[in-house]
Design a protein around this motif. Structure first.
Motif, PDB file in Angstrom:
ATOM      1  N   ASN A 346       0.825  -1.212   0.000  1.00  0.00           N
ATOM      2  CA  ASN A 346       0.000   0.000   0.000  1.00  0.00           C
ATOM      3  C   ASN A 346       0.859   1.263   0.000  1.00  0.00           C
ATOM      4  O   ASN A 346       0.739   2.139   0.858  1.00  0.00           O
ATOM      5  N   LEU A 347       1.712   1.326  -1.000  1.00  0.00           N
ATOM      6  CA  LEU A 347       2.614   2.458  -1.163  1.00  0.00           C
ATOM      7  C   LEU A 347       1.831   3.769  -1.215  1.00  0.00           C
ATOM      8  O   LEU A 347       0.777   3.854  -1.837  1.00  0.00           O
ATOM      9  N   LEU A 348       2.361   4.800  -0.552  1.00  0.00           N
ATOM     10  CA  LEU A 348       1.715   6.110  -0.583  1.00  0.00           C
ATOM     11  C   LEU A 348       1.670   6.654  -2.008  1.00  0.00           C
ATOM     12  O   LEU A 348       2.659   6.534  -2.750  1.00  0.00           O
ATOM     13  N   PRO A 349       0.562   7.263  -2.423  1.00  0.00           N
ATOM     14  CA  PRO A 349       0.476   7.801  -3.793  1.00  0.00           C
ATOM     15  C   PRO A 349       1.395   9.001  -4.012  1.00  0.00           C
ATOM     16  O   PRO A 349       1.560   9.448  -5.142  1.00  0.00           O
ATOM     17  N   SER A 350       1.997   9.513  -2.955  1.00  0.00           N
ATOM     18  CA  SER A 350       2.940  10.628  -3.057  1.00  0.00           C
ATOM     19  C   SER A 350       4.369  10.153  -3.309  1.00  0.00           C
ATOM     20  O   SER A 350       5.297  10.957  -3.307  1.00  0.00           O
ATOM     21  N   ASP A 351       4.560   8.853  -3.557  1.00  0.00           N
ATOM     22  CA  ASP A 351       5.906   8.295  -3.675  1.00  0.00           C
ATOM     23  C   ASP A 351       6.583   8.691  -4.989  1.00  0.00           C
ATOM     24  O   ASP A 351       5.962   8.753  -6.051  1.00  0.00           O
ATOM     25  N   SER A 352       7.890   8.941  -4.899  1.00  0.00           N
ATOM     26  CA  SER A 352       8.687   9.388  -6.048  1.00  0.00           C
ATOM     27  C   SER A 352       8.621   8.420  -7.217  1.00  0.00           C
ATOM     28  O   SER A 352       8.700   8.848  -8.385  1.00  0.00           O
ATOM     29  N   ARG A 353       8.511   7.133  -6.958  1.00  0.00           N
ATOM     30  CA  ARG A 353       8.477   6.163  -8.048  1.00  0.00           C
ATOM     31  C   ARG A 353       7.337   6.430  -9.023  1.00  0.00           C
ATOM     32  O   ARG A 353       7.406   6.062 -10.193  1.00  0.00           O
ATOM     33  N   LEU A 354       6.260   7.062  -8.527  1.00  0.00           N
ATOM     34  CA  LEU A 354       5.039   7.246  -9.305  1.00  0.00           C
ATOM     35  C   LEU A 354       5.048   8.526 -10.136  1.00  0.00           C
ATOM     36  O   LEU A 354       4.093   8.771 -10.889  1.00  0.00           O
ATOM     37  N   ARG A 355       6.085   9.316 -10.042  1.00  0.00           N
ATOM     38  CA  ARG A 355       6.143  10.557 -10.825  1.00  0.00           C
ATOM     39  C   ARG A 355       6.170  10.243 -12.314  1.00  0.00           C
ATOM     40  O   ARG A 355       7.037   9.485 -12.785  1.00  0.00           O
ATOM     41  N   PRO A 356       5.268  10.815 -13.091  1.00  0.00           N
ATOM     42  CA  PRO A 356       5.234  10.506 -14.527  1.00  0.00           C
ATOM     43  C   PRO A 356       6.447  11.035 -15.283  1.00  0.00           C
ATOM     44  O   PRO A 356       6.854  10.421 -16.284  1.00  0.00           O
ATOM     45  N   ASP A 357       7.046  12.143 -14.834  1.00  0.00           N
ATOM     46  CA  ASP A 357       8.237  12.639 -15.522  1.00  0.00           C
ATOM     47  C   ASP A 357       9.425  11.726 -15.281  1.00  0.00           C
ATOM     48  O   ASP A 357      10.201  11.433 -16.198  1.00  0.00           O
ATOM     49  N   ARG A 358       9.546  11.253 -14.062  1.00  0.00           N
ATOM     50  CA  ARG A 358      10.634  10.319 -13.748  1.00  0.00           C
ATOM     51  C   ARG A 358      10.502   9.040 -14.557  1.00  0.00           C
ATOM     52  O   ARG A 358      11.475   8.532 -15.120  1.00  0.00           O
ATOM     53  N   TYR A 359       9.267   8.522 -14.615  1.00  0.00           N
ATOM     54  CA  TYR A 359       9.035   7.267 -15.322  1.00  0.00           C
ATOM     55  C   TYR A 359       9.272   7.429 -16.824  1.00  0.00           C
ATOM     56  O   TYR A 359       9.848   6.538 -17.466  1.00  0.00           O
ATOM     57  N   ALA A 360       8.848   8.566 -17.391  1.00  0.00           N
ATOM     58  CA  ALA A 360       9.049   8.801 -18.819  1.00  0.00           C
ATOM     59  C   ALA A 360      10.539   8.869 -19.154  1.00  0.00           C
ATOM     60  O   ALA A 360      10.983   8.335 -20.177  1.00  0.00           O
ATOM     61  N   VAL A 438      -0.035  -1.026  -6.305  1.00  0.00           N
ATOM     62  CA  VAL A 438       0.380   0.321  -6.642  1.00  0.00           C
ATOM     63  C   VAL A 438       1.516   0.237  -7.656  1.00  0.00           C
ATOM     64  O   VAL A 438       2.552  -0.353  -7.376  1.00  0.00           O
ATOM     65  N   ASN A 439       1.304   0.806  -8.818  1.00  0.00           N
ATOM     66  CA  ASN A 439       2.366   0.906  -9.804  1.00  0.00           C
ATOM     67  C   ASN A 439       2.087   2.099 -10.701  1.00  0.00           C
ATOM     68  O   ASN A 439       1.058   2.760 -10.587  1.00  0.00           O
ATOM     69  N   ILE A 440       2.993   2.379 -11.600  1.00  0.00           N
ATOM     70  CA  ILE A 440       2.929   3.592 -12.399  1.00  0.00           C
ATOM     71  C   ILE A 440       1.711   3.620 -13.307  1.00  0.00           C
ATOM     72  O   ILE A 440       1.220   4.691 -13.671  1.00  0.00           O
ATOM     73  N   SER A 441       1.182   2.473 -13.688  1.00  0.00           N
ATOM     74  CA  SER A 441       0.051   2.438 -14.618  1.00  0.00           C
ATOM     75  C   SER A 441      -1.301   2.477 -13.923  1.00  0.00           C
ATOM     76  O   SER A 441      -2.305   2.806 -14.549  1.00  0.00           O
ATOM     77  N   THR A 442      -1.332   2.142 -12.638  1.00  0.00           N
ATOM     78  CA  THR A 442      -2.623   2.072 -11.938  1.00  0.00           C
ATOM     79  C   THR A 442      -2.819   3.177 -10.910  1.00  0.00           C
ATOM     80  O   THR A 442      -3.935   3.397 -10.447  1.00  0.00           O
ATOM     81  N   THR A 443      -1.749   3.871 -10.528  1.00  0.00           N
ATOM     82  CA  THR A 443      -1.840   4.849  -9.447  1.00  0.00           C
ATOM     83  C   THR A 443      -1.324   6.206  -9.899  1.00  0.00           C
ATOM     84  O   THR A 443      -0.208   6.313 -10.409  1.00  0.00           O
ATOM     85  N   GLU A 444      -2.124   7.234  -9.714  1.00  0.00           N
ATOM     86  CA  GLU A 444      -1.710   8.584 -10.070  1.00  0.00           C
ATOM     87  C   GLU A 444      -0.862   9.186  -8.953  1.00  0.00           C
ATOM     88  O   GLU A 444      -1.201   9.092  -7.778  1.00  0.00           O
ATOM     89  N   PHE A 445       0.243   9.788  -9.353  1.00  0.00           N
ATOM     90  CA  PHE A 445       1.108  10.476  -8.388  1.00  0.00           C
ATOM     91  C   PHE A 445       0.328  11.628  -7.760  1.00  0.00           C
ATOM     92  O   PHE A 445      -0.225  12.473  -8.450  1.00  0.00           O
ATOM     93  N   ASN A 446       0.279  11.655  -6.426  1.00  0.00           N
ATOM     94  CA  ASN A 446      -0.549  12.651  -5.745  1.00  0.00           C
ATOM     95  C   ASN A 446       0.074  13.065  -4.407  1.00  0.00           C
ATOM     96  O   ASN A 446      -0.198  12.471  -3.376  1.00  0.00           O
ATOM     97  N   PRO A 447       0.912  14.114  -4.432  1.00  0.00           N
ATOM     98  CA  PRO A 447       1.462  14.631  -3.184  1.00  0.00           C
ATOM     99  C   PRO A 447       0.651  15.794  -2.613  1.00  0.00           C
ATOM    100  O   PRO A 447       1.033  16.363  -1.600  1.00  0.00           O
ATOM    101  N   TRP A 448      -0.462  16.125  -3.258  1.00  0.00           N
ATOM    102  CA  TRP A 448      -1.169  17.362  -2.922  1.00  0.00           C
ATOM    103  C   TRP A 448      -1.988  17.203  -1.648  1.00  0.00           C
ATOM    104  O   TRP A 448      -2.933  16.424  -1.592  1.00  0.00           O
ATOM    105  N   GLN A 449      -1.669  17.995  -0.648  1.00  0.00           N
ATOM    106  CA  GLN A 449      -2.395  17.938   0.622  1.00  0.00           C
ATOM    107  C   GLN A 449      -3.714  18.688   0.570  1.00  0.00           C
ATOM    108  O   GLN A 449      -4.661  18.355   1.261  1.00  0.00           O
ATOM    109  N   PHE A 450      -3.787  19.713  -0.264  1.00  0.00           N
ATOM    110  CA  PHE A 450      -4.955  20.587  -0.249  1.00  0.00           C
ATOM    111  C   PHE A 450      -5.751  20.419  -1.538  1.00  0.00           C
ATOM    112  O   PHE A 450      -6.013  21.350  -2.277  1.00  0.00           O
ATOM    113  N   GLY A 451      -6.108  19.187  -1.830  1.00  0.00           N
ATOM    114  CA  GLY A 451      -6.863  18.891  -3.037  1.00  0.00           C
ATOM    115  C   GLY A 451      -5.940  18.506  -4.164  1.00  0.00           C
ATOM    116  O   GLY A 451      -4.871  19.093  -4.349  1.00  0.00           O
TER     117      GLY A 451
END
Length: 457
Positions: A346-360, A438-451
């Protein structure tokens, strides 16, 4: 052989080590005529002072990109460019600064040896070698992505360690991390100050790093040397960290002072590290020597710093073999840091691995990496506007800002402390009967605390 450096502070390297540094003080060359840029310094770490113009034509930049970027960057000479300059993904690696902080964990077996060691001076040999070991990873010349405010990185499945890092401030950029297993507790508040010098960048580590060994409860504090990134635009980029690294046992007063020698003509002195373990009376007890990109060794010494009779130099750490011809000079452990094999349930959706720029970028798509990076940066600005319009302040989840202001050789630092909430979160996640994939294709990167500001104008 020795001059007592125990009272030496940072960056200078007392006695005989400083004389080595001064002998290389003229190791520079300016490129003028061919390029037409007055005062531009290009340094070939493998050559002398007569080939700077040839070296300037090398590197990863195309000539038109290099010349254009130099013209746009000239106005920043002398400035701290930590967060004020937008850089092209051409010079990036597919990893964030939070992940890079985790690379220190690779040789954590050294901390197990330190924790179980009864000799207080050998304990410092093991821990100092552990801190030195990360410099092999830090020599990579690719820039990691700056973390988004609220971004996290989690790591498990390595030496029983639980590692969590969080970007706790955006202006100024500050990261905090906590790592722990049965032998140690590691905490760092990391803030970087830079000085752009045209074709090089001085990097000053305004951080506080503390390590607690659990068996005896001793607490160690690190002051690392500054780093210099050479040939940023012209020539092949390379990194050096000349100066002192000081590791102090705050419990006993013992310390290690190691001098990172500067690179001299034709590579002389490059990577070399020398110094001593001192007792609380500043008497040398063990000499240490080696190269931060290869191995470190130690030997007991007398009060003059000379090796004791009937002792021999023993190796304490050696860098692990790395993959051949890796595009980003990654170690095997760096690939693990970037993979989901070291991610917890249950990796946090704010995790660096999930960043789309990093993955690209990892997939080799520079165009997509650049556009995704721009989208994330605009989302960060939109989230800030939304937060400010509501009168809200960002509050880190896993670390608390304290009232402590720690002095460092390069400025004061606001201290963040691990608040323990992550342990509660991880215990609940690990005991949960459901495991969310949780992986790059199923989980959107989301570090946003305020929406989640998915829509941006």
């Amino acid at each position: 052989m020795a001059q007592n450096q125990g009272s030496s502070s940072t960056g200078g390297g007392g006695g005989f080590f400083s004389s080595i540094a001064s002998s290389f003080s003229s190791f520079k060359n300016q490129v003028n005529g061919l390029l037409g840029y007055e005062g531009l310094e290009v340094i070939n770490p493998e050559g002398g002072t007569d080939d700077a113009e040839v070296e300037a034509q090398r590197g990863r930049w195309k000539q038109e990109e290099r010349d254009s970027y130099w013209r746009s960057m000239q106005k920043y000479v002398g400035a701290d460019i930590t967060s004020m300059v937008t850089l092209p993904v051409l010079i990036f690696e597919p990893m964030t600064m939070l992940q890079k902080m985790a690379e220190l964990m690779e040789y954590s077996h050294l901390l197990e040896l330190a924790d179980e060691c009864e000799d207080p001076y050998m304990r410092l040999v093991y821990t100092a070698s552990w801190f030195i070991s990360v410099y092999y990873a830090l020599q990579r010349t690719w820039k990691p992505f700056n973390p988004i405010l609220g971004e996290t990185y989690e790591m498990v499945n390595h030496c029983g360690i639980t590692f969590i890092a969080e970007q706790v401030s955006h202006h100024p950029p500050i990261s905090a991390a906590h790592a722990e297993n049965e032998h140690f507790i590691y905490d760092i508040t990391s803030k970087v100050k830079t000085k752009f010098l045209g074709n090089s960048l001085d990097v000053y580590p305004l951080g506080r790093t503390r390590l607690k060994l659990k068996k005896d409860g001793v607490i160690l504090e690190l002051v690392p040397p500054p780093t210099k990134v050479n040939n940023l635009i012209f020539g092949r980029t390379w990194i050096d960290s000349p100066g002192e690294m000081v590791l102090t046992n705050l419990t006993t007063g013992d310390k290690v002072v190691l001098y990172f020698q500067p690179c001299g003509w034709f590579g002389a002195g490059r990577y070399e590290v020398d110094g001593y373990v001192y007792n609380s009376e500043e008497e040398p007890k063990i000499l240490m020597t080696g190269k931060w990109n290869e191995a470190m060794s130690y030997q007991p010494c007398d009060l003059e710093g000379e090796p004791l009779p009937n002792t021999e130099l023993k190796e304490v750490w050696r860098v692990a073999e790395s993959p051949a011809d890796d595009k980003f000079q990654y170690t095997h452990f760096a690939h693990k840091v970037n993979s989901f094999t070291t991610a917890p349930k249950n990796l946090l959706p704010s995790d660096s691995r999930l960043r789309p720029d990093r993955y690209a970028l990892e997939a080799g798509d520079l165009s997509k990496a650049g556009s995704e990076k721009s989208i994330l940066e605009e989302k960060q600005r939109a989230e800030k506007r939304m937060r400010e319009s509501k009168g809200q302040e960002f509050v880190p989840k896993w670390f608390n800002q304290t009232d402590q202001i720690a002095p460092t050789p390069w400025g004061d630092l606001e201290i963040y402390e691990f608040n323990g909430k992550y342990n509660e979160h991880r215990a609940a996640a690990d005991s949960s009967g459901t495991v969310k994939e949780v992986n790059i294709s199923t989980t959107e990167f989301n570090p946003w605390q305020f929406g989640n500001v998915a829509e941006t104008s």
